[in-house]
Design a protein around this motif. Structure first.
Motif, PDB file in Angstrom:
ATOM      1  N   VAL A   1      42.288  -7.622  41.204  1.00  0.00           N
ATOM      2  CA  VAL A   1      43.151  -8.572  41.011  1.00  0.00           C
ATOM      3  C   VAL A   1      42.889  -9.103  39.287  1.00  0.00           C
ATOM      4  CG1 VAL A   1      43.419 -10.923  41.801  1.00  0.00           C
ATOM      5  CG2 VAL A   1      42.925  -9.335  43.221  1.00  0.00           C
ATOM      6  N   MET A   2      44.188  -9.321  38.866  1.00  0.00           N
ATOM      7  CA  MET A   2      44.115 -10.022  37.514  1.00  0.00           C
ATOM      8  C   MET A   2      44.549 -11.229  37.874  1.00  0.00           C
ATOM      9  SD  MET A   2      44.207  -8.906  34.333  1.00  0.00           S
ATOM     10  CE  MET A   2      45.461  -7.579  33.838  1.00  0.00           C
ATOM     11  N   ARG A   3      43.915 -12.320  36.949  1.00  0.00           N
ATOM     12  CA  ARG A   3      44.147 -13.832  37.268  1.00  0.00           C
ATOM     13  C   ARG A   3      44.631 -14.398  35.920  1.00  0.00           C
ATOM     14  NH1 ARG A   3      38.262 -15.858  39.676  1.00  0.00           N
ATOM     15  NH2 ARG A   3      37.528 -14.756  37.919  1.00  0.00           N
ATOM     16  N   PHE A   4      45.504 -15.239  36.170  1.00  0.00           N
ATOM     17  CA  PHE A   4      46.231 -16.096  35.309  1.00  0.00           C
ATOM     18  C   PHE A   4      46.058 -17.561  34.974  1.00  0.00           C
ATOM     19  CE2 PHE A   4      48.259 -12.313  36.833  1.00  0.00           C
ATOM     20  CZ  PHE A   4      48.499 -11.555  35.649  1.00  0.00           C
ATOM     21  N   GLN A   5      46.415 -18.167  34.083  1.00  0.00           N
ATOM     22  CA  GLN A   5      46.046 -19.483  33.747  1.00  0.00           C
ATOM     23  C   GLN A   5      47.151 -20.306  34.262  1.00  0.00           C
ATOM     24  OE1 GLN A   5      43.374 -20.876  32.533  1.00  0.00           O
ATOM     25  NE2 GLN A   5      42.534 -19.518  30.990  1.00  0.00           N
ATOM     26  N   PRO A   6      46.780 -21.499  34.729  1.00  0.00           N
ATOM     27  CA  PRO A   6      48.006 -22.340  35.478  1.00  0.00           C
ATOM     28  C   PRO A   6      48.732 -23.194  34.452  1.00  0.00           C
ATOM     29  CG  PRO A   6      45.880 -23.670  35.445  1.00  0.00           C
ATOM     30  CD  PRO A   6      45.598 -22.175  34.966  1.00  0.00           C
ATOM     31  N   ASP A   7      49.200 -22.373  33.314  1.00  0.00           N
ATOM     32  CA  ASP A   7      49.829 -23.071  32.186  1.00  0.00           C
ATOM     33  C   ASP A   7      51.358 -22.560  32.124  1.00  0.00           C
ATOM     34  OD1 ASP A   7      49.312 -20.538  31.577  1.00  0.00           O
ATOM     35  OD2 ASP A   7      48.173 -21.031  29.574  1.00  0.00           O
ATOM     36  N   LEU A   8      51.739 -21.893  33.016  1.00  0.00           N
ATOM     37  CA  LEU A   8      53.173 -21.363  32.614  1.00  0.00           C
ATOM     38  C   LEU A   8      54.127 -22.475  32.483  1.00  0.00           C
ATOM     39  CD1 LEU A   8      55.249 -18.892  32.642  1.00  0.00           C
ATOM     40  CD2 LEU A   8      55.246 -18.992  35.215  1.00  0.00           C
ATOM     41  N   ALA A   9      54.021 -23.536  33.446  1.00  0.00           N
ATOM     42  CA  ALA A   9      55.127 -24.465  33.572  1.00  0.00           C
ATOM     43  C   ALA A   9      55.076 -25.208  32.166  1.00  0.00           C
ATOM     44  CB  ALA A   9      54.862 -25.426  34.315  1.00  0.00           C
ATOM     45  N   ALA A  10      53.724 -25.367  31.541  1.00  0.00           N
ATOM     46  CA  ALA A  10      53.762 -26.239  30.553  1.00  0.00           C
ATOM     47  C   ALA A  10      54.129 -25.165  29.065  1.00  0.00           C
ATOM     48  CB  ALA A  10      52.024 -26.638  30.387  1.00  0.00           C
ATOM     49  N   ASN A  11      53.978 -24.056  29.138  1.00  0.00           N
ATOM     50  CA  ASN A  11      54.232 -23.157  28.035  1.00  0.00           C
ATOM     51  C   ASN A  11      55.803 -23.125  28.063  1.00  0.00           C
ATOM     52  OD1 ASN A  11      51.619 -22.566  27.539  1.00  0.00           O
ATOM     53  ND2 ASN A  11      51.549 -20.816  28.553  1.00  0.00           N
ATOM     54  N   ILE A  12      56.483 -23.150  29.312  1.00  0.00           N
ATOM     55  CA  ILE A  12      57.928 -22.987  29.107  1.00  0.00           C
ATOM     56  C   ILE A  12      58.492 -24.319  28.686  1.00  0.00           C
ATOM     57  CG2 ILE A  12      60.113 -22.881  30.844  1.00  0.00           C
ATOM     58  CD1 ILE A  12      58.661 -20.114  30.297  1.00  0.00           C
ATOM     59  N   ALA A  13      57.890 -25.296  29.113  1.00  0.00           N
ATOM     60  CA  ALA A  13      58.290 -26.583  28.693  1.00  0.00           C
ATOM     61  C   ALA A  13      58.354 -26.877  27.311  1.00  0.00           C
ATOM     62  CB  ALA A  13      57.670 -27.643  29.476  1.00  0.00           C
ATOM     63  N   ALA A  14      56.944 -26.584  26.694  1.00  0.00           N
ATOM     64  CA  ALA A  14      56.894 -26.692  25.284  1.00  0.00           C
ATOM     65  C   ALA A  14      57.858 -25.697  24.236  1.00  0.00           C
ATOM     66  CB  ALA A  14      55.439 -26.094  24.936  1.00  0.00           C
TER      67      ALA A  14
END
Length: 427
Positions: A267-280
């Motif tokens: 299992v590859m795990r990802f940070q919960p930062d996608l929305a913040a990165n898109i918004a920035a």
């Protein structure tokens, strides 16, 4: 032992630009290239790569790119041919097929001894013009395992190269987003891991973003802002050039993910930062539009408004409800492409000009070790330093410094003149 005044290592855009300026200043020099001129453009990029800047911008001042319209985007082979033609244009003293293996400072005499695959060279000055793309970086996240092909973006060539199955692309700068888009258009199921990024418009109000960064003075920024050292730029010249829109990619079927975090038990795990990165990225995009509008008003330019450029659609489901864990086997992922950048490698340059992390210590390319120079690195003097046109201006500064140092070293004190004898007139 062969001798030269200045030895330039690397015959890419940096080495060629410096050779031109050294030639104009009559500085004896030699350029060594371990492969062909502009080799990285030819063999270390994917097949469909084009420049991310228009041809009027991504070139040297003295020669246009042949057979490419000013506002078009040159293909990688056209760029390599252009750099080779430019070198011929001023008869650059380039020697190909010669690898530099070691550079050391001479003891008891000036200059450096350079060990190469073709013998020894002694040079008064050495310029490392090998650029920033020397050693592909792959994070130690996913161990090698059967059924998963891992490769860096530098080794990716085309969709046909990959095995059947879905693809995870890690990194959403220019390389990652263009590769992900190409794979999706080739009917691959694509997952794209998106980190912090800048997202300029391809063009706005009839001007390319390269023009906007120029007139707004952003290419000349001299210091990267703290915390933004590793922020990538998501921009594309593919298919005639277009503004990167992650939401549109998601709507077309690409699954967006946050920054890649770690891997365990399939299992590859990802940070919960996608929305913040898109918004920035959106904020960066809108800020450039605001600055452009203000510039147009301030200067009274007749450039038509483009209100549709400010329309930003709703977040797709993969952004509003992000995937934080991905079972690679269940998702059918058979390939992971790491678009995660490069590191420099100066193991061959054995002089005292590196910090404790191995990074070169320099001021605008003039190193802490007298007689050693660096050229072609990002932010060498300003934001535009690693671009073709930017490296040309940095090269001029370094060539001028070398010429000045040669004049100091050529100085000889005048011979003392005996004082005139004094004759006393008779009384």
């Amino acid at each position: 032992m062969e001798k030269t005044d200045t030895l330039v290592i690397g015959a890419g855009q940096a080495g060629i630009a410096l050779s031109e300026h050294l030639s104009q200043l009559d500085v004896p020099h030699l350029v060594l290239e371990r492969q062909r001129i502009a080799e990285r453009w030819r063999s270390e990029r994917w097949d469909s790569l084009v420049c991310n800047g228009p041809a009027w911008h991504d070139r040297f001042p003295g020669l246009a790119i042949a057979d490419v319209a000013a506002d078009a985007f040159a293909a990688k082979e056209q760029v390599a041919d252009y750099l080779e033609a430019y070198a011929r244009h001023f008869k650059a003293p380039i020697r190909t097929g010669v690898e530099v293996t070691r550079v050391t400072r001479n003891s008891g005499r000036p200059g450096f001894t350079v060990e190469t695959s073709a013998g020894l060279i002694e040079a008064q000055r050495v310029v490392a013009a090998t650029g920033p793309f020397q050693r592909p970086l792959i994070p130690a996240i996913l161990p090698e395992q059967p059924g998963i092909t891992q490769l860096h973006s530098a080794a990716y060539r085309n969709p046909q190269q990959l095995p059947a199955g879905a693809v995870l692309v890690v990194g959403a700068g220019s390389s990652g987003v263009q590769i992900a888009d190409e794979l999706h258009r080739a009917c691959k199921k694509v997952y794209l891991s998106v980190g912090p990024h800048d997202r300029p418009p391809r063009s706005y109000r009839q001007r390319d973003f390269c023009w906007w960064l120029g007139v707004l003075g952003q290419w000349d920024a001299q210091k990267v802002q703290p915390g933004r050292e590793h922020v990538t730029i998501a921009v594309s010249g593919a298919r005639g050039g277009h503004t990167v829109d992650f939401r549109r990619l998601a709507e077309q079927g690409v699954t967006l993910l946050g920054m890649t975090r770690d891997y365990a038990q399939g299992v590859m795990r990802f940070q919960p930062d996608l929305a913040a990165n898109i918004a920035a990225g959106d904020a960066n995009y809108l800020a450039l539009l605001d600055a452009a509008d203000a510039y147009i008003e301030r200067n009274g330019l007749d450039l038509p408004p483009e209100p549709q450029a400010r329309l930003i659609g709703p977040d797709p489901a993969c952004v509003s409800h992000p995937v934080l864990e991905l079972d690679l086997a269940a998702a059918g992922i058979t390939t992971v492409i790491w678009a995660t950048g490069f590191a420099v490698d100066y193991s061959w340059l054995q002089v005292d000009t590196f910090d404790d992390k191995g990074k070169p210590v320099h001021q605008r390319g003039i190193s802490a070790e007298p007689g050693v120079y660096f050229l072609g690195l990002p932010w060498l003097s300003r934001r535009g330093s690693s671009f073709i046109w930017g490296v040309w201006h940095d090269a001029k500064f370094i060539a001028d410094h070398i010429s000045t140092q040669r004049k100091y070293q050529a100085y000889h004190a005048p011979e003392p003149v005996a004082p005139a004898s004094t004759v006393t007139a008779p009384a």
